[in-house]
Design a protein around this motif. Structure first.
Motif, PDB file in Angstrom:
ATOM      1  N   LEU A  46      -3.823  22.645  71.031  1.00 36.10           N
ATOM      2  CA  LEU A  46      -3.375  23.639  72.006  1.00 36.10           C
ATOM      3  C   LEU A  46      -3.611  23.224  73.448  1.00 36.10           C
ATOM      4  CD1 LEU A  46      -4.360  26.861  70.052  1.00 36.10           C
ATOM      5  CD2 LEU A  46      -2.048  26.123  70.643  1.00 36.10           C
ATOM      6  N   SER A  47      -4.268  22.106  73.659  1.00 40.44           N
ATOM      7  CA  SER A  47      -4.422  21.585  75.028  1.00 40.44           C
ATOM      8  C   SER A  47      -3.679  20.267  75.200  1.00 40.44           C
ATOM      9  CB  SER A  47      -5.907  21.390  75.359  1.00 40.44           C
ATOM     10  OG  SER A  47      -6.509  20.467  74.474  1.00 40.44           O
ATOM     11  N   SER A  48      -2.839  19.922  74.221  1.00 38.44           N
ATOM     12  CA  SER A  48      -2.077  18.675  74.259  1.00 38.44           C
ATOM     13  C   SER A  48      -0.823  18.846  75.125  1.00 38.44           C
ATOM     14  CB  SER A  48      -1.689  18.265  72.834  1.00 38.44           C
ATOM     15  OG  SER A  48      -0.696  19.146  72.329  1.00 38.44           O
ATOM     16  N   PRO A  49      -0.108  17.757  75.406  1.00 37.69           N
ATOM     17  CA  PRO A  49       1.105  17.862  76.232  1.00 37.69           C
ATOM     18  C   PRO A  49       2.186  18.766  75.630  1.00 37.69           C
ATOM     19  CG  PRO A  49       0.347  15.594  76.165  1.00 37.69           C
ATOM     20  CD  PRO A  49      -0.489  16.355  75.161  1.00 37.69           C
ATOM     21  N   GLN A  50       2.243  18.869  74.302  1.00 39.42           N
ATOM     22  CA  GLN A  50       3.199  19.766  73.644  1.00 39.42           C
ATOM     23  C   GLN A  50       2.418  20.678  72.696  1.00 39.42           C
ATOM     24  OE1 GLN A  50       6.275  17.184  71.900  1.00 39.42           O
ATOM     25  NE2 GLN A  50       7.515  17.592  73.728  1.00 39.42           N
ATOM     26  N   PRO A  51       1.799  21.709  73.237  1.00 40.51           N
ATOM     27  CA  PRO A  51       0.857  22.519  72.449  1.00 40.51           C
ATOM     28  C   PRO A  51       1.443  23.179  71.203  1.00 40.51           C
ATOM     29  CG  PRO A  51       0.729  23.067  74.790  1.00 40.51           C
ATOM     30  CD  PRO A  51       1.889  22.161  74.622  1.00 40.51           C
ATOM     31  N   LEU A  52       2.612  23.794  71.328  1.00 43.38           N
ATOM     32  CA  LEU A  52       3.162  24.490  70.155  1.00 43.38           C
ATOM     33  C   LEU A  52       3.548  23.513  69.051  1.00 43.38           C
ATOM     34  CD1 LEU A  52       5.373  27.407  71.555  1.00 43.38           C
ATOM     35  CD2 LEU A  52       2.995  27.456  70.757  1.00 43.38           C
ATOM     36  N   ARG A  53       4.118  22.377  69.430  1.00 41.06           N
ATOM     37  CA  ARG A  53       4.492  21.383  68.427  1.00 41.06           C
ATOM     38  C   ARG A  53       3.241  20.836  67.721  1.00 41.06           C
ATOM     39  NH1 ARG A  53       9.028  18.170  68.131  1.00 41.06           N
ATOM     40  NH2 ARG A  53       9.492  18.463  70.347  1.00 41.06           N
ATOM     41  N   ALA A  54       2.228  20.477  68.510  1.00 43.72           N
ATOM     42  CA  ALA A  54       1.002  19.921  67.932  1.00 43.72           C
ATOM     43  C   ALA A  54       0.300  20.945  67.050  1.00 43.72           C
ATOM     44  CB  ALA A  54       0.067  19.455  69.048  1.00 43.72           C
ATOM     45  N   TRP A  55       0.317  22.193  67.480  1.00 46.65           N
ATOM     46  CA  TRP A  55      -0.338  23.250  66.705  1.00 46.65           C
ATOM     47  C   TRP A  55       0.404  23.489  65.397  1.00 46.65           C
ATOM     48  CZ3 TRP A  55       0.474  29.079  67.594  1.00 46.65           C
ATOM     49  CH2 TRP A  55      -0.432  29.822  66.822  1.00 46.65           C
ATOM     50  N   TRP A  56       1.736  23.563  65.449  1.00 49.83           N
ATOM     51  CA  TRP A  56       2.508  23.777  64.221  1.00 49.83           C
ATOM     52  C   TRP A  56       2.289  22.629  63.240  1.00 49.83           C
ATOM     53  CZ3 TRP A  56       4.329  26.843  60.859  1.00 49.83           C
ATOM     54  CH2 TRP A  56       5.236  26.402  59.897  1.00 49.83           C
ATOM     55  N   GLU A  57       2.299  21.405  63.739  1.00 53.36           N
ATOM     56  CA  GLU A  57       2.065  20.254  62.857  1.00 53.36           C
ATOM     57  C   GLU A  57       0.676  20.320  62.226  1.00 53.36           C
ATOM     58  OE1 GLU A  57       2.857  16.871  65.354  1.00 53.36           O
ATOM     59  OE2 GLU A  57       5.040  17.130  65.204  1.00 53.36           O
ATOM     60  N   ALA A 106      12.215  27.692  55.752  1.00 51.85           N
ATOM     61  CA  ALA A 106      11.434  28.404  56.762  1.00 51.85           C
ATOM     62  C   ALA A 106      10.650  27.427  57.632  1.00 51.85           C
ATOM     63  CB  ALA A 106      10.483  29.392  56.084  1.00 51.85           C
ATOM     64  N   ALA A 107      10.054  26.427  57.012  1.00 48.26           N
ATOM     65  CA  ALA A 107       9.290  25.433  57.761  1.00 48.26           C
ATOM     66  C   ALA A 107      10.203  24.633  58.685  1.00 48.26           C
ATOM     67  CB  ALA A 107       8.553  24.503  56.800  1.00 48.26           C
ATOM     68  N   ALA A 108      11.382  24.274  58.199  1.00 46.04           N
ATOM     69  CA  ALA A 108      12.333  23.515  59.020  1.00 46.04           C
ATOM     70  C   ALA A 108      12.809  24.356  60.202  1.00 46.04           C
ATOM     71  CB  ALA A 108      13.520  23.064  58.167  1.00 46.04           C
ATOM     72  N   ARG A 155      12.370  23.557  64.216  1.00 43.97           N
ATOM     73  CA  ARG A 155      13.471  23.561  65.193  1.00 43.97           C
ATOM     74  C   ARG A 155      13.172  24.500  66.356  1.00 43.97           C
ATOM     75  NH1 ARG A 155      16.490  23.675  60.390  1.00 43.97           N
ATOM     76  NH2 ARG A 155      16.954  25.906  60.663  1.00 43.97           N
ATOM     77  N   LEU A 156      12.621  25.669  66.055  1.00 44.06           N
ATOM     78  CA  LEU A 156      12.277  26.631  67.104  1.00 44.06           C
ATOM     79  C   LEU A 156      11.237  26.040  68.048  1.00 44.06           C
ATOM     80  CD1 LEU A 156      12.238  29.392  68.466  1.00 44.06           C
ATOM     81  CD2 LEU A 156      10.639  30.173  66.691  1.00 44.06           C
ATOM     82  N   VAL A 157      10.217  25.424  67.480  1.00 42.78           N
ATOM     83  CA  VAL A 157       9.165  24.817  68.297  1.00 42.78           C
ATOM     84  C   VAL A 157       9.752  23.713  69.174  1.00 42.78           C
ATOM     85  CG1 VAL A 157       7.120  23.339  68.172  1.00 42.78           C
ATOM     86  CG2 VAL A 157       7.234  25.427  66.803  1.00 42.78           C
ATOM     87  N   ALA A 158      10.661  22.910  68.624  1.00 43.12           N
ATOM     88  CA  ALA A 158      11.287  21.835  69.407  1.00 43.12           C
ATOM     89  C   ALA A 158      12.071  22.413  70.583  1.00 43.12           C
ATOM     90  CB  ALA A 158      12.197  20.994  68.516  1.00 43.12           C
TER      91      ALA A 158
END
Length: 200
Positions: free
Chosen positions: A80-91, A179-181, A185-188
């Motif tokens: 959550l403090s990375s350059p792309q927080p939502l993507r990193a968190w979802w992964e 659902a995961a896909a 896509r939403l996060v991207a």
């Protein structure tokens, strides 16, 4: 006042192996397969020796959970403090291994009061961390906090990841992959929107 005795290196290594073996057993066969004999057999020790380190199976479960919780909290902070927080968190939360263990801990906690208390403490701390971080970054994605409060986003992302991993592990045909896909896509799209927003 005497300082608490530190565990010898051999003891630390043996305890670590016991925790690793318990995790592997939970992931491969489920929490119900965890017993003093099954865990001890995985690292070639006797069940009485396991109980020297962990007097009860609940003590063993709690130790595994606490170790995993420390790792999860550290990884969540980093994501959550990375350059792309939502993507990193979802992964992170959709990782089958980490979330698979959470699924097993939640199931085990339904039958073990001592573990239920620990699971509740971990869940509360993890959600607090998520909400604090989300409160400071959601605006960067153009999300109105009235419509998308941190509590909703945290529950939706964590809840979907939990459901996807649980259904995948159980072999349920619930369109979990779609659902995961869709979430990916939403996060991207959100990360792309955040990157394109003009600096204030």
């Amino acid at each position: 006042m005497a300082e608490p005795r530190r565990r010898r290196a051999a003891t630390v290594e043996k305890v670590s192996r016991l925790l690793d073996a318990t995790e592997e057993l939970m992931l491969s066969e489920g929490y119900a397969a965890v017993s003093s004999r099954s865990v001890a057999a995985r690292i070639d020790i006797t069940a009485p020796l396991l109980h020297y380190y962990f007097p009860t199976i609940d003590d063993l479960f709690v130790a595994v959970l606490r170790r995993r919780a420390e790792q999860m909290l550290a990884r969540t902070r980093a994501a959550l403090s990375s350059p792309q927080p939502l993507r990193a968190w979802w992964e992170l939360v959709s990782d089958p291994r980490g979330t698979g263990l959470i699924v097993e801990f939640v199931a085990a906690a339904n039958h073990r009061p001592a573990l239920r208390t620990e699971v509740g403490l971990v869940a509360r701390e993890l959600r607090r961390l998520q909400m604090e971080a989300l409160a400071s970054i959601l605006g960067e994605y153009g999300l109105d906090p009235e419509d998308f409060p941190p509590a909703l986003v945290a529950a939706a992302v964590q809840g979907l990841a939990f459901a996807v991993v649980a259904d995948r592990a159980a072999g349920h045909d619930t369109a979990h992959e779609q659902a995961a896909a869709a979430m990916a896509r939403l996060v991207a799209r959100l990360e792309d929107r955040r990157e394109r927003r003009p600096a204030e």
